[in-house]
Design a protein around this motif. Structure first.
Motif, PDB file in Angstrom:
ATOM      1  N   THR A 258      25.483 -22.739  33.213  1.00  0.00           N
ATOM      2  CA  THR A 258      26.546 -22.371  32.283  1.00  0.00           C
ATOM      3  C   THR A 258      27.140 -23.585  31.591  1.00  0.00           C
ATOM      4  O   THR A 258      27.960 -23.435  30.686  1.00  0.00           O
ATOM      5  CB  THR A 258      27.668 -21.637  33.027  1.00  0.00           C
ATOM      6  N   SER A 277      23.640 -10.967  29.793  1.00  0.00           N
ATOM      7  CA  SER A 277      24.834 -10.945  28.943  1.00  0.00           C
ATOM      8  C   SER A 277      26.053 -11.249  29.800  1.00  0.00           C
ATOM      9  O   SER A 277      26.207 -10.711  30.898  1.00  0.00           O
ATOM     10  CB  SER A 277      24.988  -9.582  28.270  1.00  0.00           C
ATOM     11  N   VAL A 278      26.921 -12.105  29.283  1.00  0.00           N
ATOM     12  CA  VAL A 278      28.105 -12.568  30.024  1.00  0.00           C
ATOM     13  C   VAL A 278      29.345 -12.304  29.171  1.00  0.00           C
ATOM     14  O   VAL A 278      29.370 -12.636  27.984  1.00  0.00           O
ATOM     15  CB  VAL A 278      28.000 -14.063  30.365  1.00  0.00           C
ATOM     16  N   ILE A 280      33.360 -13.139  28.818  1.00  0.00           N
ATOM     17  CA  ILE A 280      34.458 -14.014  29.219  1.00  0.00           C
ATOM     18  C   ILE A 280      35.744 -13.428  28.653  1.00  0.00           C
ATOM     19  O   ILE A 280      35.933 -13.381  27.436  1.00  0.00           O
ATOM     20  CB  ILE A 280      34.269 -15.449  28.704  1.00  0.00           C
ATOM     21  N   LYS A 288      38.460 -19.640  26.350  1.00  0.00           N
ATOM     22  CA  LYS A 288      37.240 -18.839  26.236  1.00  0.00           C
ATOM     23  C   LYS A 288      36.221 -19.518  25.329  1.00  0.00           C
ATOM     24  O   LYS A 288      35.021 -19.614  25.666  1.00  0.00           O
ATOM     25  CB  LYS A 288      37.575 -17.446  25.693  1.00  0.00           C
ATOM     26  N   SER A 292      32.545 -21.168  26.283  1.00  0.00           N
ATOM     27  CA  SER A 292      31.321 -20.772  25.584  1.00  0.00           C
ATOM     28  C   SER A 292      30.630 -21.981  24.968  1.00  0.00           C
ATOM     29  O   SER A 292      29.397 -22.094  25.011  1.00  0.00           O
ATOM     30  CB  SER A 292      31.657 -19.747  24.494  1.00  0.00           C
ATOM     31  N   PHE A 295      28.534 -23.858  27.409  1.00  0.00           N
ATOM     32  CA  PHE A 295      27.228 -23.245  27.617  1.00  0.00           C
ATOM     33  C   PHE A 295      26.278 -23.588  26.468  1.00  0.00           C
ATOM     34  O   PHE A 295      25.091 -23.865  26.687  1.00  0.00           O
ATOM     35  CB  PHE A 295      27.397 -21.736  27.739  1.00  0.00           C
ATOM     36  N   ILE A 370      26.325 -16.771  20.963  1.00  0.00           N
ATOM     37  CA  ILE A 370      27.742 -16.623  21.313  1.00  0.00           C
ATOM     38  C   ILE A 370      28.378 -15.686  20.287  1.00  0.00           C
ATOM     39  O   ILE A 370      28.203 -15.881  19.078  1.00  0.00           O
ATOM     40  CB  ILE A 370      28.481 -17.977  21.302  1.00  0.00           C
ATOM     41  N   PHE A 403      26.753 -14.853  25.358  1.00  0.00           N
ATOM     42  CA  PHE A 403      28.132 -14.949  25.848  1.00  0.00           C
ATOM     43  C   PHE A 403      29.022 -14.207  24.849  1.00  0.00           C
ATOM     44  O   PHE A 403      29.040 -14.535  23.666  1.00  0.00           O
ATOM     45  CB  PHE A 403      28.583 -16.400  25.949  1.00  0.00           C
ATOM     46  N   THR A 405      33.066 -13.173  24.125  1.00  0.00           N
ATOM     47  CA  THR A 405      34.437 -13.450  24.529  1.00  0.00           C
ATOM     48  C   THR A 405      35.313 -12.282  24.133  1.00  0.00           C
ATOM     49  O   THR A 405      35.078 -11.622  23.117  1.00  0.00           O
ATOM     50  CB  THR A 405      34.975 -14.746  23.898  1.00  0.00           C
TER      51      THR A 405
END
Length: 585
Positions: A258, A277-278, A280, A288, A292, A295, A370, A403, A405
């Protein structure tokens, strides 16, 4: 069932690909070869542009020359209108791969007498076809051709005759038509005699324009039946085949970092799975975007291509802001590994956002994306949820690590509105505010991470000049301590530890002193015992010498007196046994 699976099952009909991204997938290969296709819609929906794109792609990609017959715009106007798309109309015309014929029709210049027919058009069109060996034809628009004809019976007859003539010549034809009141076209006839009908729609909702496409009918072939958003800009036309998204994407066991070592340590494998998929989530100012960006920096350092979709900040502002946390993104931007796409969510509709994202993904081919933030999209929750679901499927199918947010209004995860996105995520990282002792600190914990074990601790994290740093959790009597309270307790712990070390050293010195005193006492006792042993040995030695001397004296005395040995012995014995020491012999 996806469009690709449907295409594999259906009998194959001869089709001519349009070369327009996404449209051929919706059409399961293209429009019918040698048959007329009607493209209808209101003004400004892209009918003419789609027809010209069909011809240019046919000439440049598929080796099929084409003719564009315009009843409204001149040849020069058409060439100028599509020049911004990079179409070299003049060059194609010179190479005899494209021909444009403008037929001017003015009501004031015509006088209706007798029956109306299209023989003149057939002759003119046939000559142009023979000149370049055309395989594709576009007629734009059909209403202009029949604008002077009031008899509906003749109109229907001539339309059928036109379509039949085009079929006999084996021409793949696109005919554009204007939307009518309650009908697909103004005359309400063209859609019935066409083999394929494509409806374009340009609607405005909440002051935002959205273009959609729908295949109304397709004789002899299955096709996508939904409404599909399409993007029309200086890059051309891009259609988003949303029905092709599904849950048949592949997964990877490869683990990627990450970019935050402390966060990697909280995740079982030491990072997240590639292609996952993440989400935050956190309040404003919780970091946030910086998390990102960490990463992204780690992925670019591995040589991966990254795309950053930002709905709030420009590229330059993002680079400057994350640079304050020691994250340098500009070198990756200049090397071509990183690309920013910054659009306000209100710049166009949801479907246009999808179409734009799909086109940029296909063009840049990133492995990391992102989306910052998803809560920037405004609208009914159901529509935003549908947008994010389609977006997620689009990224999953491509195997892109993503990622997202999400802005929350409080540190309570149950109070946030993420449009149901959290349930779709593989990993969910929640950033919270911890307020105590008159200060605000930041905490992080992993709510879920599918397919791996993870820490259940709340970890304090710091946004420093060298990036995001996680601090080891400090548990006090009232729970996890952060900020100055943690520092105070750590200082107190260090003082207590130092005091204990000093106490131990003092006690060790006391014990050593006692040990030395005891050893001295033992040594003295050993010396006394040794002295006593020496004394006893001396006494014993003197006694032995006395006895020896006594025996020697006795023997000498006996010898000097000439006493018989036995008698001497007896006399001596008497002397020894006599109680009176004054008696002598």
């Amino acid at each position: 069932m996806s469009l690709k699976e449907t295409k594999a099952l259906e009998p194959q009909l001869s089709k001519a690909p349009t070369g327009i991204p996404g449209l051929d997938e919706v059409l399961l290969g293209g429009i019918p070869t040698g048959r007329p296709t009607l493209i209808c819609g209101s003004a400004g929906c892209g009918k003419t542009l789609l027809g010209m794109t069909f011809l240019v792609n046919g000439a440049t990609q598929f080796g099929e020359p084409g003719i564009f017959v315009s009843f409204e715009e001149t040849s020069q106007d058409l060439a100028d209108n599509v020049a911004s798309l990079g179409f070299d109309v003049a060059g194609l015309i010179a190479a005899k791969k494209l021909a444009i014929d403008h037929i001017r029709i003015e009501r004031s210049e015509f006088e209706e007498a007798g029956d109306y027919d299209l023989e003149g058009l057939f002759v003119r069109l046939g000559y142009a076809i023979d000149q370049i060996g055309a395989k594709r034809v576009v007629l734009d628009t059909i209403e202009a051709l029949f604008s002077n004809l009031a008899n509906e019976t003749i109109l229907r007859s001539e339309l059928r005759r036109l379509f039949g003539w085009l079929k006999e010549r084996g021409l793949t034809t696109i005919i554009t038509g204007e939307r009518g009141q309650g009908t697909l076209t103004r005359n309400g006839i063209e859609e019935y005699v066409s083999d394929c009908v494509i409806l374009l729609d340009n609607r405005v909702e909440d002051q935002v324009t959205t273009r959609r496409l729908r295949i109304v009918k397709y004789r002899g072939s299955a096709h996508g039946t939904n409404e599909y958003p399409f993007l029309m800009d200086d890059q051309g036309i891009t259609v988003v085949p949303l029905s092709s998204a599904g849950l048949d994407h592949r997964v990877s066991d490869d683990v990627v970092s990450t970019g935050v070592p402390g966060l990697d340590a909280m995740l079982g494998p030491g990072g997240i799975y590639r292609g996952s998929s993440v989400l935050i989530s956190g309040v404003a100012g919780s970091g946030k975007t910086i998390l990102s960006a960490s990463f992204v920096a780690a992925a670019c350092a591995r040589g991966e291509r990254c795309m950053f979709f930002s709905a709030e900040e420009s590229a330059e502002q993002l680079i400057r802001n994350v640079g304050s946390a020691g994250i340098a993104l500009r070198p990756y931007l200049e090397s071509g590994l990183l690309r920013f796409e910054t659009k306000r969510p209100t710049s166009f509709g949801f479907e246009m956002h999808l179409a734009h994202m799909q086109r940029e993904l296909d063009r840049f081919q990133p492995t990391v994306v992102i989306v910052d933030p998803v809560t920037g999209f405004r609208g009914p929750d159901s529509e935003v949820h549908a947008l994010l679901l389609r977006m997620l499927d689009m990224l999953k199918v491509r195997g892109i690590t993503t990622f997202f947010t999400s802005l929350t209004s409080s540190s309570d995860r149950l109070a946030q509105n993420d449009f149901g996105l959290s349930s779709l995520m593989d990993s969910w990282i929640f950033l919270v505010d911890i307020e105590s002792n008159g200060e605000r600190n930041r905490g992080l914990y992993v709510l879920k991470s599918r397919g791996m074990s993870h820490s259940n601790q709340i970890r304090e994290y710091l946004l420093t000049n060298s990036g995001v740093t996680l601090v080891e959790a400090y548990l006090g009597a009232s729970g996890v301590l952060t900020g100055s309270a943690r520092l105070a307790m750590e200082a107190q712990g260090r003082v207590e530890s130092q005091r204990q070390l000093e106490d131990i050293a003092r006690r060790r010195r006391e014990i050593e002193s006692q040990r030395a005193a005891t050893e001295r006492q033992i040594a003295e006792l050993h010396a006394q015992i040794k002295a006593q042993d020496v004394e006893i040995a001396g006494l014993a030695s003197r006694e032995e010498r006395r006895e020896t001397v006594f025996e020697s004296d006795r023997a000498a005395m006996g010898a000097s007196r000439g006493v018989h040995a036995n008698g001497a012995d007896k006399t001596l014995a008497v002397i020894q046994k006599s109680p009176d020491p004054h008696i002598s012999v």
